[in-house]
Each structure stands twice: as structure tokens, then as C-alpha cells.
Design an enzyme around this catalytic site. Sequence first.
Site, PDB file in Angstrom:
ATOM      1  N   LYS A  13      17.272  58.351 -12.392  1.00  0.00           N
ATOM      2  CA  LYS A  13      18.456  57.928 -13.121  1.00  0.00           C
ATOM      3  C   LYS A  13      18.719  56.462 -12.754  1.00  0.00           C
ATOM      4  O   LYS A  13      19.267  56.160 -11.695  1.00  0.00           O
ATOM      5  CB  LYS A  13      19.664  58.808 -12.762  1.00  0.00           C
ATOM      6  CG  LYS A  13      20.877  58.592 -13.681  1.00  0.00           C
ATOM      7  CD  LYS A  13      21.676  57.391 -13.274  1.00  0.00           C
ATOM      8  CE  LYS A  13      22.763  57.047 -14.279  1.00  0.00           C
ATOM      9  NZ  LYS A  13      23.444  55.772 -13.943  1.00  0.00           N
ATOM     10  N   GLY A  25      23.136  53.045  -3.327  1.00  0.00           N
ATOM     11  CA  GLY A  25      24.286  52.452  -4.002  1.00  0.00           C
ATOM     12  C   GLY A  25      25.443  52.295  -3.028  1.00  0.00           C
ATOM     13  O   GLY A  25      25.246  52.222  -1.811  1.00  0.00           O
ATOM     14  N   SER A  26      26.636  52.288  -3.551  1.00  0.00           N
ATOM     15  CA  SER A  26      27.812  52.049  -2.722  1.00  0.00           C
ATOM     16  C   SER A  26      28.142  53.262  -1.870  1.00  0.00           C
ATOM     17  O   SER A  26      27.817  54.408  -2.215  1.00  0.00           O
ATOM     18  CB  SER A  26      29.014  51.705  -3.607  1.00  0.00           C
ATOM     19  OG  SER A  26      29.462  52.856  -4.311  1.00  0.00           O
ATOM     20  N   THR A  27      28.820  53.009  -0.759  1.00  0.00           N
ATOM     21  CA  THR A  27      29.221  54.095   0.126  1.00  0.00           C
ATOM     22  C   THR A  27      30.188  55.040  -0.576  1.00  0.00           C
ATOM     23  O   THR A  27      30.103  56.266  -0.407  1.00  0.00           O
ATOM     24  CB  THR A  27      29.851  53.521   1.404  1.00  0.00           C
ATOM     25  OG1 THR A  27      28.854  52.791   2.111  1.00  0.00           O
ATOM     26  CG2 THR A  27      30.396  54.619   2.302  1.00  0.00           C
ATOM     27  N   GLY A  49      28.232  57.255  -2.808  1.00  0.00           N
ATOM     28  CA  GLY A  49      27.422  58.127  -1.974  1.00  0.00           C
ATOM     29  C   GLY A  49      28.211  59.319  -1.461  1.00  0.00           C
ATOM     30  O   GLY A  49      27.690  60.447  -1.398  1.00  0.00           O
ATOM     31  N   GLU A  60      21.244  55.877   0.862  1.00  0.00           N
ATOM     32  CA  GLU A  60      21.106  54.512   1.387  1.00  0.00           C
ATOM     33  C   GLU A  60      22.256  53.722   0.791  1.00  0.00           C
ATOM     34  O   GLU A  60      22.276  53.468  -0.414  1.00  0.00           O
ATOM     35  CB  GLU A  60      19.746  53.922   1.001  1.00  0.00           C
ATOM     36  CG  GLU A  60      19.370  52.688   1.813  1.00  0.00           C
ATOM     37  CD  GLU A  60      19.987  51.421   1.284  1.00  0.00           C
ATOM     38  OE1 GLU A  60      20.991  50.950   1.885  1.00  0.00           O
ATOM     39  OE2 GLU A  60      19.497  50.901   0.278  1.00  0.00           O
ATOM     40  N   CYS A  80      22.141  45.059  -0.206  1.00  0.00           N
ATOM     41  CA  CYS A  80      22.848  45.854   0.804  1.00  0.00           C
ATOM     42  C   CYS A  80      22.609  45.296   2.200  1.00  0.00           C
ATOM     43  O   CYS A  80      23.453  45.450   3.081  1.00  0.00           O
ATOM     44  CB  CYS A  80      22.442  47.316   0.715  1.00  0.00           C
ATOM     45  SG  CYS A  80      20.669  47.596   0.761  1.00  0.00           S
ATOM     46  N   GLU A  96      32.385  44.963   1.751  1.00  0.00           N
ATOM     47  CA  GLU A  96      31.144  44.548   1.103  1.00  0.00           C
ATOM     48  C   GLU A  96      31.462  43.898  -0.243  1.00  0.00           C
ATOM     49  O   GLU A  96      32.054  44.527  -1.117  1.00  0.00           O
ATOM     50  CB  GLU A  96      30.215  45.754   0.902  1.00  0.00           C
ATOM     51  CG  GLU A  96      28.855  45.354   0.357  1.00  0.00           C
ATOM     52  CD  GLU A  96      27.903  46.525   0.245  1.00  0.00           C
ATOM     53  OE1 GLU A  96      26.709  46.347   0.556  1.00  0.00           O
ATOM     54  OE2 GLU A  96      28.352  47.611  -0.159  1.00  0.00           O
TER      55      GLU A  96
END
Length: 496
Positions: free
Chosen positions: A190, A242-244, A247, A265, A300, A398
Site C-alpha cells: 500500500k 511512517g509517523s509514530t 503507527g 519503523e 526519519c 519531528e
Amino acid sequence: MSRTLQAWQEMAAQLAIEGRAFIKGEYTASADGRTFPCVNPANGQELARISWCGQPEVDTAVACARQAFESGEWSGLAPLARGRILKRFAALIREHADELSLLETLDAGKPISDTQSVDVAGAAYCVEWFAEAIDKIGGEVAPVDPKLVGLVTREAVGVVAAVVPWNFPILMASWKFGPALAAGNAVIVKPSEKSPLTAIRLGALAREAGIPAGIFQVLPGAGDVGRMLAQHMDIDCIAFTGSTGVGKLIAGYAAESNLKRVWLELGGKSPNIVLADCPDIRKAARTAAAAIFYNMGEMCTAGSRVLVQREVKDAFLAAFREAAQGWQPGNPLDPDTSMGAIVDRIQYDKVLGYIEKGLAEGAQLVTGGKAAHTDTGLFIEPTAFDCPRADLSICREEIFGPVLSIITFDTVDEAVAIANDSEYGLAAAVWTSNLTTAHQVSRRLRAGTVWVNCYDEGGDMNFPFGGFKQSGNGRDKSLHALEKYTELKSTLIKLA
């Protein structure tokens, strides 16, 4: 021979772009006909309409992946045979490198020199590396009672969903599907809706290489597609970069459904520590500029916090200002461009908002601070702040853009404390002439990767990549990545 700007522009004008999903070994539009625009961030032009997949496409792709996996047509192949097919896949990526590089540059605003030398080349290398590794690793014969034979083997986990980011679209995808395919799994990719073009194109190349229908599929769409995959009861594993924040959602969806394996990650706010005994301040400054401005800071692992010891701060700032001038944004199709466009308007506005926030919180501009080429596209100057405290928003959150926070410290202990005072733990670096200091500080830094007297080195596949704390779990790259896409099985055979 390297192409010129004009040659890339001519190639772009003739490029046929595929925007449909790749399901069951062929391109297909979504059942309801929904699409979304794919826009070039460097000039605002629409490149293509992309199929927006929904639940019907997700269910079809998962069912096809399950059937293909259970058939053994791929998972039942000898590792050497799977490896040969994956090597053909890698060769096809290289054969179509110019096309894939161009798609990546047009789609994500990345400089063409980078998409050629790093993104596409790295994806081919990744697939080839795992193709060559898979027939060279084995299981274990456990030491047990002589009346038993005890085997420990690894088997493919099954159907793997790979939800990948927009900053390194083809490279991050390969870090997922490379080991997952090598291990014998069926994979559904995806791609981000912000940069789906190379993943879509890879579908046809995978089929041409000989990967069976259903083993490699691509479902473009928005975040709802990722949610559907994470919630699906017949997916065995989901790998996300991707972003925390997202996630955490992915992990929650997996827990609420079938407890599928989840590998994440996630974000970073990586510290780059320059000690007073740094062997070369000018080199440290040049490297620090590259660590934050490469790929427009959309990394990242970006060295987004430079911690500099007070004794060398003035020298560092002077050298950094000079180094930053080499990172001015320009046309991504120009081979001489070092920094391209921000991926889309949402990210562009977010980065500019952080620059405004930094100024409001009392940080002093060292360089940059403004949008650039506003008449053409989404460009931002390379920007750095001298921060009076380490707790400013721009020092802790971030940004994912070309914005650096420079923080002054006095002692090594203070530097380590500031570096570790973060919810993230992806990467870090330290600059010192003292070998003992290098080892001691590296051990104390809570990060998945630590560089000494360099930054972002080690691009080969031998090093595991991932982070501590809220930077995620599991590792991409290296043989350790194969562990994510396999299950351990113990088999005990009683001898007569």
C-alpha cells in the site's frame, strides 16, 4: 551517459503513467471508479488520476494473496528458485531505472540525481541482496535426547501487508517486499497517496520477472486502505513505515482484529553531537547540513538536532552557514539540483508553520527561514535555528522538512541527557577525536544506529535499520529483516 535537464523534460513529456491498482497479476480500476489526483509538487501539474481502492479491492487482493500463498506456487519453491526470480526482478528494476527515477522525481519532488543513485539503485540492490541471501541461511538441529531429532525451522508467515511512506517510496517499499518475498510470502503493498507511482509500476515488473499472480499486489489509496489492511482478519503480518501517530493506530487495529504480526519503523528526532575535540569542524558542519537538508529533510533519520559544545559553537555556526548555501532548492529534474520540492501542500504548510513557531518561541535564525520559488512550486529554503533551550517545539517534535535546531551544551553528560530526552530513538551521531569517548557516548545513546565522525553512512544491506522507544520495533535491512516475515517452528521426531 547522464541525461541533461532538457533530456529529462523531454522524457517526462512522453511518459505514460499507470495509475490503477495491481491485483491478480493485472492492472485494474477500483470497483466504484474513485480516483485521486497525483500532483507534481515542483510545478503543481497533475500527473495522473490514481485508483482509490476500497474494501472490495482489499478483500479481493487479500483473497488472491491467500490463495496464491496456500497453493505453494511461490512459498513451495526451493529458495534458490525464488532467488533466481527475484534477481530477474532486480535486473528489471535496473533496466527501467530511468523511468522509475523519473516517476519518483515527478511524484515526490526528489532531485533526479538522488532518485537515480539512491532510491532506484538501492531498491534493486535490496531485492538482489535478499535474493542472494535466502538460500544461504538455514534452521537448527536442537541438542535433545538421543531418542529424538529436534528441528527448528523458519517458515513464511503468509500474507504480508506493507504500508510504505512517501519520502523514499520505492526504496522503503523494497525494504519490506524484498525480504518478505524472499522468505516465500505473498505481499500487498500500500503506497502513500502522496507518491504511489513507482509502486504501481513495480507490479508489472514483478509479473514480468516471473513472480506469480497474487504474490505481489499494489493497492493505492488513502489512509483508509492502510486501516482496512491492518484490520483484515486474513492478513498475517503488517509492516509499516511512517509517523509514530499512525503507527500506533496500525498496532491498535491489528490488536483489535487477529493479532497479526506488526512491525513499525516510525519517527525520529535524531541528535548529531559535535564535541569540542571534533577532528574537523568544517567537515562536521558540511555533514550536518547534508544530514538535515538531504531529501528536503524528509527523512526519519534526519539529523534534525545538532548539539554543539560551547567552545566550538561559533566556528561551527560559521562553517554551517557556508555549507547550507550548497543546498538551495531548484528544479528536481536538473541533475545539478541538490534539494527539490516538499512533497505536497499539507507538508509544505506544516514545515512553514514550524518555522513560524521557532521564531515565536525565541529561536534565532542561522540561515533560511522562508519559502522559495513560490511562483512555481512547493520549495523551502534550507533553514537552521540557534535555540536558547532544548525544550522548544522545533527541538522536540519531528518536522520532516529542511529545518535544523542547534542546541548548545557544556559537558558530555549534558549532551547525552539532551540527546536521550526524546520519545524517539532512531539514529544519533557523535563527533570526537577520542576513541574512548566515541565508544562511551555511543553506548549511552538510546538509538538504533549511531554514527561516529560521520552521518548516514553504511548504505549497504548488512546493517539492521530501526529504532528504540517510539521510533518503532523490528528491523529493516540485513538478515534480521527476514525474521519479521517468518515464523519459527519446532519439530520433534521420536526415533524408533
